[in-house]
Design a protein around this motif. Structure first.
Motif, PDB file in Angstrom:
ATOM      1  N   ALA A  39      -5.124  -6.554   9.887  1.00 50.01           N
ATOM      2  CA  ALA A  39      -6.283  -7.856   9.591  1.00 50.01           C
ATOM      3  C   ALA A  39      -7.268  -7.324   8.582  1.00 50.01           C
ATOM      4  N   GLU A  40      -7.518  -6.127   8.677  1.00 51.43           N
ATOM      5  CA  GLU A  40      -8.701  -5.568   7.683  1.00 51.43           C
ATOM      6  C   GLU A  40      -8.366  -5.672   6.170  1.00 51.43           C
ATOM      7  N   GLU A  41      -6.954  -5.400   5.938  1.00 50.04           N
ATOM      8  CA  GLU A  41      -6.421  -5.284   4.706  1.00 50.04           C
ATOM      9  C   GLU A  41      -5.888  -6.620   4.208  1.00 50.04           C
ATOM     10  N   LYS A  42      -5.918  -7.614   4.936  1.00 42.04           N
ATOM     11  CA  LYS A  42      -5.522  -8.894   4.433  1.00 42.04           C
ATOM     12  C   LYS A  42      -6.356  -9.630   3.468  1.00 42.04           C
ATOM     13  N   VAL A  43      -5.986 -10.002   2.490  1.00 43.50           N
ATOM     14  CA  VAL A  43      -6.734 -10.735   1.495  1.00 43.50           C
ATOM     15  C   VAL A  43      -6.414 -12.115   1.355  1.00 43.50           C
ATOM     16  N   ASN A  87       1.026  -1.249  -0.111  1.00 42.72           N
ATOM     17  CA  ASN A  87       0.011  -0.062  -0.038  1.00 42.72           C
ATOM     18  C   ASN A  87       1.040   1.499   0.131  1.00 42.72           C
ATOM     19  N   PRO A  88       0.948   2.088  -0.843  1.00 44.75           N
ATOM     20  CA  PRO A  88       1.741   3.375  -0.924  1.00 44.75           C
ATOM     21  C   PRO A  88       1.463   4.326   0.143  1.00 44.75           C
ATOM     22  N   SER A  89       0.381   4.359   0.684  1.00 43.75           N
ATOM     23  CA  SER A  89       0.144   5.134   2.127  1.00 43.75           C
ATOM     24  C   SER A  89       0.555   4.485   3.124  1.00 43.75           C
ATOM     25  N   ARG A  90       1.329   3.424   3.159  1.00 44.91           N
ATOM     26  CA  ARG A  90       1.880   3.255   4.339  1.00 44.91           C
ATOM     27  C   ARG A  90       3.408   3.160   4.140  1.00 44.91           C
TER      28      ARG A  90
END
Length: 452
Positions: A321-325, A289-292
């Protein structure tokens, strides 16, 4: 009348003969007695002479020469054997000089007094001469022991540890060989049997080494060579491939060590920058994620035998955990072992399906590098080199979490010394006074010349 006189004369003659015989016997007895007394006196004189010419240690005032020799022997037994090795200068220390010192000790005394102390001193000095991994030198040290002197003659001597000090010294030689990973040979066994016997402690130590060393010799799947590369770039390449443990990882040399001349004419030494990245790490970085932000952390130590090198990593925080796919896995991705098992087994009510396993997610590592100077400007060159194959780094903020490395600590000590100077106002005042006095004297000199 004549007959009677003749008889009387004969009787007197007989008496005289008997008296002469008795006198002769008495004289023989006296002569034998005198001879025995003279022999006794002669023997006593010889005994007295033997006592007089006895050992001077029994006398009350021994000769001065004997005292000097005894003192010499006594001092020789108390002096350590390090002096033979310390007499050699540092430039001349090699295998040839070490063997020469051993030969000098062997020729100095036939009985080889002080051989245990000499062997202990030689074991300590082997690293200075560079012979700590030479099997021939260890066999030469074992040859210093006298032969067939410490061999037990019966089972009682063998049971009560015959000559324990010498056996302990022999075991110490074998233990140092074990520490440096040196496998003994047949010559070592022959020497140990000649010195201590077949059922001694050094021979048992030799048997244990010959049993276990071949088993552990090639047990390490990632062996480190005895001679490490001296070139820093080659050493960094070897260290990074050892850390990554990925055959698909590619090592890239971003900068070679060189010297550059600036516009002002100063010579600047540029350190080497070597990095490594695998295709799997490039894929993870492209999905970041470029924002991180990503972080450059280090230095972390890596020991290769007796040499320590430092490396830096480019990593990110664990994905929330919300961003994990969860992606479906490919069963043909790994043919060596399955990545997932779906087994429909009959379970009892007492079986627990949940396992107490603590999973710690430290975050992904995108790349690693090694450099000769761990400052931020040098690591910026590494990040700019990574942007060629990872264009996402141009949109991701990069933060540096650098700790004090070995070279930066020296610079910190210099800064502390300068800070102490600036912190003391008295020293600044004294320096200012000396500078002002120097300026005043420089101004007064031309005035004096003008007045003259």
């Amino acid at each position: 009348m004549k007959c009677s006189r003749c008889l009387l004369q004969l009787q007197t003659l007989r008496l005289v003969g008997q008296s002469v015989r008795a006198a002769a016997q008495y004289g023989a007895v006296l002569q034998s007695a005198s001879s025995s007394q003279s022999s006794v006196l002669h023997n006593t004189q010889h005994q007295v002479l033997r006592r007089f010419h006895g050992s001077p240690a029994c006398a009350k005032t021994p000769p001065a020469e004997f005292i000097k020799e005894f003192d010499k022997d006594k001092n020789r037994s108390l002096v350590t054997q390090d002096g033979l090795f310390e007499q050699i200068p540092e430039d001349a220390k090699s295998k040839a000089t070490f063997n020469k010192v051993v030969e000098v000790f062997l020729k100095r005394d036939v009985r080889r007094r002080g051989h245990v102390e000499f062997i202990y001193a030689a074991l300590k000095k082997m690293q200075e001469f560079g012979v700590e991994r030479d099997l021939a030198v260890y066999n030469k040290l074992l040859d210093v022991f006298p032969k067939e002197v410490f061999v037990p003659r019966n089972y009682i001597q063998r049971m009560f540890n015959h000559y324990p000090r010498q056996q302990e010294c022999g075991v110490q030689v074998l233990e140092q060989m074990e520490n440096y990973g040196i496998l003994p040979n047949v010559e070592t066994k022959v020497l140990l049997v000649q010195i201590f016997g077949e059922k001694s402690h050094p021979v048992r130590k030799y048997q244990r080494l010959m049993y276990w060393f071949p088993k552990f010799k090639n047990l390490n799947p990632f062996p480190v060579p005895q001679q490490l590369p001296e070139d820093p770039v080659d050493l960094a390449r070897f260290s990074l491939t050892r850390i990554a443990n990925d055959r698909g990882a590619e090592v890239t040399v971003y900068q070679l060590p060189c010297t550059d001349v600036t516009e002002s004419g100063e010579e600047v030494t540029l350190p080497h920058v070597v990095g490594i990245q695998s295709p799997a790490q490039m894929e993870l970085l492209s999905k970041h994620n470029p924002s991180r932000p990503v972080f450059v952390e280090g230095p972390f130590p890596l020991w290769l035998r007796k040499k320590c090198v430092y490396y830096y990593i480019l990593r990110a925080d664990p994905t929330p955990a919300e961003e994990k796919v969860e992606e479906p896995y490919d069963p043909e991705r790994c043919l060596d072992y399955p990545l997932q098992l779906d087994l429909d087994l009959d379970r009892d009510f007492g079986d627990e399906e949940s396992f107490d396993v603590e999973d710690l997610d430290e975050g992904p590592v995108f790349a690693m590098c090694m450099t000769g100077q761990g400052d931020q400007s040098t690591l910026n060159q590494w990040i700019s080199g990574l942007q060629q194959n990872n264009p996402i780094l141009g949109r991701v903020p990069t933060l540096f979490r650098l700790e004090a490395g070995p070279k930066e600590l020296q610079g910190a000590e210099d800064m502390e010394s300068e800070h102490e100077r600036t912190a003391n106002p008295e020293t600044q005042r004294e320096e200012g006074r000396t500078e002002e006095e120097g300026e005043v004297t420089e101004e007064e000199e031309p005035r004096r010349r003008r007045s003259q």
